[in-house]
Design an enzyme around this catalytic site. Structure first.
Site, PDB file in Angstrom:
ATOM      1  NE  ARG A  24      -2.552  -1.456   3.481  1.00  0.00           N
ATOM      2  CZ  ARG A  24      -3.159  -0.793   4.474  1.00  0.00           C
ATOM      3  NH1 ARG A  24      -4.385  -0.153   4.524  1.00  0.00           N
ATOM      4  NH2 ARG A  24      -2.482  -1.018   5.880  1.00  0.00           N
ATOM      5  CG  ASN A  42      -4.723  -4.214   3.281  1.00  0.00           C
ATOM      6  OD1 ASN A  42      -4.325  -4.332   2.370  1.00  0.00           O
ATOM      7  ND2 ASN A  42      -4.633  -3.724   4.067  1.00  0.00           N
TER       8      ASN A  42
END
Length: 761
Positions: A24, A42
């Site tokens: 990320r 996520n």
């Protein structure tokens, strides 16, 4: 269609190892650099990215997404579609509901990265010489995780409250430690303590790492806590220290792995080729099995002969934690680094258990207070024909996630074999193979197996509806599966023959469903006819197999005792070929290792089949040849006879031993008869050549089928090299296990692959 220079919106769904591995922040940094807007979050099966900007910039973003993936991340699938523009401002990382993580893959533990090493070496850095330094690109994962999502409260780091400086790093998306769950420093993290064995175990006040280095220089044995458990460590150049460790641990000859400071030291001890060096220095940092150098060629440092006695291989690994690196700052000697355990028990993770079980073995213990939640041993690999062959997948490699070609509605738990046990879970779009559990020969090992099952089912909120096990009725895993079925009538129980599961595992790695020809050769596996198989040639697909060839059956004199005494296997083969009086008259090492009265008694057992089960095991044929060639009559660890044979293979290009195949039976009689009457120093090489010629002979009957070579016998580098060379000119398709172990550690994967495809039958 909008113009290419107008704003576009792309939705990306990415599957693979993309959570808890710095993916990320990598996406955040890349999008910000390209001046793209959107967000990343996520999800249950990976991550979702919304990205807005010019089309050509988004396409560049997608290319760099795949080419610049962070070191611990792995992209398996990318789904994309263009959507309506939403007018998103900036790029953000969106927090997701914890429940969405229950199918996200858990990352293995990874060795300390170069960036962290540089900081640890920098006197001006606040983490200078900090033994628990880590970042998003390295450090513990699986071994500290209690459940997922992989967030600090769900790990053994939960008890360590981040200091303000660490917290600032943790919360900054542009920092290398953004959401690095084990983040810590001297102020807020774990600490070391050194316990001495004096009148009672007590902590010392001295600087612990320097004190351990001094103890090792003095020839002492120290238990050191690593990522997945304790190692027993001593000076590998000190004969007395290594021999003392063998005596205390009751490990007479099984090789010890060693840890060395750097690649340069490894090259003084072993012949390190390019692939071996790549594996040694990889982020996984496995134990790499390599050929020893000649003691006279590079005398410094000189390993004790007791490290790996009578064989030509040595297992070497490099330091993989900051603690190991700091220890080598004070040492310049190779160290024995063997797992701290008793016999077939799992590696020890708790200091009190270590003192209770191995307090008599070690002189001191270097402990720390970051708890190991999930034990994990070292991974082991060797290189054959320029390709890696894994013998054990554990630290750095497992849990291993393999994608399925399509989603399944089943929840499959495969419980593996009894030796080198692993388990596998198949659900959604993936199969997850656990780290090495070990041999299930005792209560402690079965408890560890059950804990591992519980760990993985808890990770994924996984309640199996199908359990797959081996056909052997006496395997602990078979009994466990039967008990589970008795306690839950909704469970479907599936059994898979051992050597077929070996074959299926390789098919699973390569996503193969069509027919193959598999040589599945090992030491022991329960056959469909109730005998012990181990020399099987199978024509197989994902729905079943046909046994097209097999070694001629023979008896194992004394059952399990024959596995530890190669001479009993050889004597049984002699009984197959000669009358008793002729056996007694033979002048060979096997016969001479027995008293005549013992031979007569064993002949009676052989005739009546008393404690003498039938087998077709090629692994036991290795034992017989080792005995008849006078190489060993007793062994102390599995596979020892094969290693001893391999160490004595001469450079011969011909085969003088007959190993004919007729009506699907591989007949050992001509070879054993010749060996029994006249042994030669070239016997190990002739034996390997005979096996190779036999394989080629059978394979030529099935020229259209891909070939698989699997099972513990193909851990033998000499044989495997011969086989691969033999088929090079024939341009046969060969499916080699390169990610999964070639031995029983892959059985669970094969079982899961069968159950997955059983839905389609």
């Amino acid at each position: 269609m909008a113009r290419s220079d107008s704003k576009q919106h792309l939705l990306l769904k990415i599957g693979g190892i993309v959570q808890g591995v710095g993916f990320r922040p990598f996406v955040h940094k890349l999008a910000t650099e390209l001046d793209l807007c959107g967000d990343i979050r996520n999800e249950s099966d990976g991550v979702t990215i919304h990205i807005e900007g010019k089309k050509e910039t988004i396409e560049l973003f997608c290319r760099r997404l795949k080419s610049e993936t962070p070191p611990l991340a792995r992209i398996d699938t990318i789904e994309s579609r263009w959507c309506d523009v939403e007018g998103i401002e900036g790029f953000s990382i969106v927090e997701s509901d914890a429940a969405a993580f229950k199918t996200a893959a858990v990352s293995p533990d990874i060795s300390v990265c170069e960036n962290c090493v540089s900081e640890m070496r920098d006197p001006g850095n606040r983490r200078y010489r900090y033994p628990f330094i880590n970042c998003t690109d390295c450090g513990p994962r699986y071994t500290i995780t209690k459940t997922i999502p992989y967030d600090r409260p769900n790990t053994s780091m939960a008890k360590f409250v981040m200091c303000p400086t660490c917290k600032k790093e943790y919360e900054n998306p542009l920092d290398r430690r953004y959401h690095a769950q084990p983040i810590s420093c001297f102020e807020c993290g774990p600490s070391l303590r050194l316990l001495h064995r004096r009148e009672k175990w007590e902590a010392g006040s001295e600087e612990s790492i320097g004190a351990v280095a001094q103890l090792l220089k003095e020839g002492k044995t120290v238990a050191v806590k690593g990522l997945g458990g304790f190692h027993l460590i001593c000076d590998a150049t000190n004969d007395e220290a290594v021999q003392r460790l063998r005596e205390r641990k009751r490990r007479p000859s099984k090789p010890f792995a060693i840890m060395v400071k750097d690649v340069e030291t490894a090259k003084k001890l072993a012949r390190v080729d390019e692939m071996e060096e790549r594996l040694l220095t990889s982020k996984e940092r496995p134990i790499v099995l390599m050929e020893k150098t000649s003691p006279s060629s590079l005398p410094t440092p000189h390993l004790s002969d007791a490290v790996a006695p009578a064989i030509d291989r040595i297992g070497i690994m490099l330091p993989y934690t900051p603690l190991h690196l700091l220890l080598f700052d004070d040492l310049d000697i190779p160290l024995v680094a063997t797992s701290a355990n008793l016999g077939d028990e799992p590696i020890i993770t708790d200091v009190q258990e270590l003192i209770r079980k191995l307090g008599h073995v070690v002189d001191a213990v270097l402990d720390h207070d970051r708890d190991i939640v999930n034990a994990c041993d070292d991974s082991v690999v060797q290189v054959i024909a320029g390709r890696p062959q894994w013998l054990r997948i554990a630290r750095g490699v497992a849990p291993m996630t393999l994608p399925l070609e399509k989603r399944t509605g089943k929840k499959i738990l495969a419980v593996g074999a009894n030796q080198k046990n692993t388990i596998a879970l198949a659900f959604e779009d993936k199969i997850i193979l656990s780290p090495h559990i070990g041999d299930l020969n005792g209560i402690e090992a079965m408890e560890y197996f059950e804990r591992t099952v519980e760990t993985f089912t808890n990770f994924y909120g996984f309640v199996p509806d199908t359990i797959v096990h081996d056909k052997h009725p006496l395997y602990s895993t078979t009994k466990w599966a039967s008990e589970a079925a008795m306690n839950d009538e909704r469970l479907t129980i599936v059994e898979v023959q051992h050597h077929y599961a070996h074959t299926l595992a390789v098919m699973a790695e390569h996503s193969i469903t069509d027919t193959v020809l598999a040589f599945s050769w090992d030491g022991t596996g329960y056959g469909d006819d109730g005998t012990i198989w181990g020399g099987e040639v199978l024509k197989a697909d994902v729905h079943g197999f046909e046994r097209v060839a097999s070694l001629r059956p023979f008896r194992l004199l004394g059952g399990e005792k024959a596995v530890r005494e190669p001479r009993r296997v050889a004597l049984s083969l002699l009984f197959e070929l000669f009358p008793l009086d002729e056996v007694l008259a033979l002048k060979n090492p096997t016969v001479e290792s027995f008293k005549p009265s013992e031979i007569k008694l064993l002949h009676q057992a052989w005739q009546k089949g008393i404690n003498a089960p039938l087998t077709t095991s090629v692994g036991r044929l290795f034992d017989a040849v080792a005995s008849l060639a006078g190489i060993c009559q007793h062994i102390s660890y599995e596979g020892e006879s094969g290693l001893l044979l391999e160490a004595r293979v001469s450079d011969v290009k011909k085969n003088v031993y007959g190993l004919p195949v007729k009506n699907g039976v591989i007949d050992f009689a001509p070879m054993i008869e010749e060996l029994a009457l006249a042994s030669t120093p070239d016997a190990p090489a002739y034996f390997m050549r005979a096996l190779c010629d036999c394989i080629v002979q059978i394979a030529r009957q099935y020229v259209s089928l891909p070939l698989i070579f699997t099972g513990g016998v193909f851990q033998n580098r000499t044989l495997y090299n011969m086989v691969l060379e033999a088929f090079e000119e024939e341009e046969r398709e060969i499916l080699i296990p390169e990610k999964i172990p070639v031995n029983d550690a892959s059985i669970a994967l094969g079982q899961a692959w069968y159950a997955f495809h059983r839905e389609e039958k």
